[in-house]
Design a protein around this motif. Structure first.
Motif, PDB file in Angstrom:
ATOM      1  N   GLY A 181      -9.116   4.031   3.636  1.00  0.00           N
ATOM      2  CA  GLY A 181      -9.451   2.712   4.163  1.00  0.00           C
ATOM      3  C   GLY A 181     -10.927   2.671   4.534  1.00  0.00           C
ATOM      4  O   GLY A 181     -11.629   3.683   4.478  1.00  0.00           O
ATOM      5  N   GLU A 234      -5.762   0.151   6.298  1.00  0.00           N
ATOM      6  CA  GLU A 234      -6.796  -0.360   5.381  1.00  0.00           C
ATOM      7  C   GLU A 234      -8.158  -0.248   6.050  1.00  0.00           C
ATOM      8  O   GLU A 234      -9.189  -0.151   5.403  1.00  0.00           O
ATOM      9  CB  GLU A 234      -6.581  -1.857   5.110  1.00  0.00           C
ATOM     10  N   HIS A 236      -4.937  -7.574   8.230  1.00  0.00           N
ATOM     11  CA  HIS A 236      -5.452  -6.318   7.653  1.00  0.00           C
ATOM     12  C   HIS A 236      -4.946  -5.166   8.497  1.00  0.00           C
ATOM     13  O   HIS A 236      -5.230  -5.110   9.694  1.00  0.00           O
ATOM     14  CB  HIS A 236      -6.984  -6.314   7.647  1.00  0.00           C
ATOM     15  N   LYS A 237      -4.226  -4.264   7.871  1.00  0.00           N
ATOM     16  CA  LYS A 237      -3.650  -3.156   8.623  1.00  0.00           C
ATOM     17  C   LYS A 237      -4.773  -2.261   9.176  1.00  0.00           C
ATOM     18  O   LYS A 237      -5.509  -1.642   8.396  1.00  0.00           O
ATOM     19  CB  LYS A 237      -2.748  -2.355   7.684  1.00  0.00           C
ATOM     20  N   ARG A 262      -3.112   8.933  -0.598  1.00  0.00           N
ATOM     21  CA  ARG A 262      -3.428   7.511  -0.407  1.00  0.00           C
ATOM     22  C   ARG A 262      -4.944   7.279  -0.506  1.00  0.00           C
ATOM     23  O   ARG A 262      -5.734   8.160  -0.179  1.00  0.00           O
ATOM     24  CB  ARG A 262      -2.998   7.054   0.993  1.00  0.00           C
TER      25      ARG A 262
END
Ligand code: ADP
Length: 559
Positions: A57, A296, A90-91, A54
């Protein structure tokens, strides 16, 4: 107005989600977790490896001005800010330190945030949690036992018992254990020698846990730990004693990050807990990097004031972890700035704009310092009920005049809702930030050069004085070629200087280095300054005296 509840009352009223549901929010399944009951889990290394693909963030660092004895709300703000980002869509994931039982039972009480911005279950997190502190204590003391046993069994490595560096540790404030004689009782009890205890969070094992990349790296670092000198003046390591493997065995679960939830069910990794005054002051690199993969935005904290925690975050943690924050929040409180402006603790409830204006110098110095590291800075004013409108307006104006974005931080009273202004200031700054990593010093500089930079540029002092013993230790490390590492300053948290009584932004002071020791496992050099102690004591009335538990197991007084 809502009634003012204690941290533990709010925590006990909050309904928790099973930790498997929290994990699902960030794409982790039940198989990725090792459960410690219903609400706590360790994240497996398989899961951590899977998340590597991934993108990273953004990282936000929460730090503060020089604190008053109660703490100024960094952990609370870290949690509240992540909740605020989530409310704005926003995570966000929290990465923060585990509490130590020393302060829990000493002055401060718990360290799991506060008000409506806490990590839960706070009782467990503040007490034994998932056993990491126990594992660190045991690992440290296994090495201590191995040293004395080696000497007792014939001392093949010719360890000089007068020069054993490795100290025993305990996760408790216990001044009686600072200096003692061990090995009394005759031949079967070993060789008598002087020994010392530190609090567990000051142990190099804690630093290794917080800086290691994975279990293999942890094991290699264990082997490199310096424990003593031999009779010829050479260094002896844990590897030579043959216990590095066993030490890694004890740490096999502690190295995995702990997943819990906040009061608003935001995922939080709570892992590793070195103090920032006597150690490097940040949670584990593993947890911070994992939080950056899970969300994120990852919000993390560094202990005490920005002179200690944030400096070490930038110069030690970011260097080893190859990370960099996109923005920094400096938490400031009206009451602490009034203290920096000369107000006594007993008079803090009264409005005093003049003292606040005088104390602003402390905040201004920390803002200037964070700019040295080339990261965007925001001030979050942690509002206390006793703050007056005139004081809050003054502080806001002072920040604006200084050219720094500022927001009121109501995360204690309002949870994430109270952090939205801070989050909204941060979002555009984080978008824009593309600045390179910018540490304060090059590790290849000499120890005095590195320290001189920290003292003159960050603390605002005139220079450094190395006492005789420390001068000798520096020469020795240079001779061993072990001086090209970052420096971890052990210093009082209350002042920018090494004298706890010098509040505000003192000038014209020198910092005195009394002891220099190498942490070859962690990979840094500790310089002890002023009167700092690595084993705290309890105050006259410890927080422990207010704690109780009823027949149903309900705890009171844990703040
Ligand atoms: P730090 O991380 O700076 O040491 P914490 O976040 O652990 O500080 O908070 C220390 C204590 O102060 C906690 O008990 C918390 O509830 C309390 N606290 C923090 N902010 C406020 C506030 N705005 N009003 C009242 N109490 C607060």
């Amino acid at each position: 107005m809502k009634p003012v509840l204690s941290d533990i009352e709010i925590a006990q009223q909050t309904e928790l989600k099973p930790i498997t549901e929290i994990a699902e929010q960030v794409g982790l399944t039940a198989d990725d977790l090792e459960l410690y009951g219903k609400y706590k889990a360790k994240v497996s290394f398989d899961a951590i490896r899977r998340l590597q693909s991934r993108p990273d963030g953004k990282l936000v660092l929460v730090t503060a001005i020089n604190p008053t004895p109660a703490g100024e709300g960094k952990s609370m703000t870290t949690i509240g800010l992540a909740q605020a980002f989530n409310r704005l869509g926003h995570k966000a994931v929290v990465a923060m330190r585990e509490p130590s039982l020393g302060p829990v039972f000493g002055i401060k009480g718990g360290a799991a945030g506060g008000g409506y911005s806490q990590v839960l279950p706070m009782e467990d997190i503040n007490l034994h949690f998932t056993g990491d502190m126990h594992a660190i204590t045991t690992t440290n003391n296994l090495l201590a036992a191995a040293i004395d046993n080696h000497v007792h069994q014939g001392n093949e490595l010719r360890i000089d018992v007068r020069r054993v560096i490795w100290k025993r540790v305990l996760d408790m404030n216990d001044r009686a254990l600072r200096n003692l004689t061990i090995g009394l009782g005759g031949k079967v009890c070993g060789f008598p020698r002087e020994d010392h205890f530190m609090i567990t969070v000051a142990s190099e094992i804690m630093a290794v846990l917080c800086l290691a990349e994975d279990l293999e790296d942890l094991k290699q670092r264990m082997a490199k730990i310096t424990v003593a000198y031999d009779l010829d003046g050479n260094l002896v390591t844990a590897g030579q004693l043959g216990v590095a493997g066993a030490m890694a065995v004890v740490m096999k679960d502690a190295i995995k990050p702990n997943l819990v939830q906040t009061t608003e069910q935001t995922p939080a990794l709570v892992h590793g807990g070195p103090f920032a005054n006597i150690a490097h002051g940040c949670n584990s690199v593993i947890a911070t990097k994992l939080a950056m993969k899970m969300g994120e935005i990852a919000v993390t904290e560094a202990g005490f004031g920005a002179d200690l925690g944030a400096e070490k975050f930038m110069d030690i943690k970011c260097r080893f972890g190859h990370i960099k924050p996109s923005a920094v929040v400096i938490v400031a409180t009206v009451r602490a700035l009034k203290m920096h402006g000369g107000v006594k603790k007993a008079d803090l409830q009264e409005e005093n704009v003049k003292a606040l204006e005088a104390g602003f110098a402390n905040l201004a110095k920390h803002i200037e310092n964070m700019r040295i590291f080339n990261v965007p800075v925001v001030v979050g004013i942690n509002r206390f009920l006793s703050d007056t409108d005139a004081e809050l307006e003054t502080l806001t104006r002072l920040c604006e005049d200084y050219g720094v974005p500022v927001a009121l931080n109501d995360c204690w009273a309002e949870g994430g809702e109270g952090g939205k202004d801070m989050a909204n200031l941060l979002l555009p700054l984080m978008e824009k930030d593309a600045s390179p990593y910018c540490p304060l010093y090059d590790v290849n500089e000499t120890i005095p050069e590195k320290l001189e930079k920290i003292v003159t540029r960050i603390y605002g002092g005139k220079g450094v004085i190395f006492e005789g013993k420390a001068q000798k230790q520096v020469k020795e490390l240079e001779a061993f070629g072990l001086d090209k590492m970052p420096v971890c300053v052990a210093k009082t948290q209350y002042s920018l200087s090494d004298n706890a009584d010098l509040l505000g932004a003192p000038e014209n002071f020198y910092v005195t280095v009394k002891d220099v020791r190498v942490c070859t496992g962690a990979g840094f050099i500790v310089c002890e300054t002023g009167n700092i102690m690595t084993m705290p004591g309890l105050p006259k009335v410890p927080a422990a005296n207010r704690m109780d538990i009823d027949e149903k197991g309900n705890i009171t007084g844990l703040f």
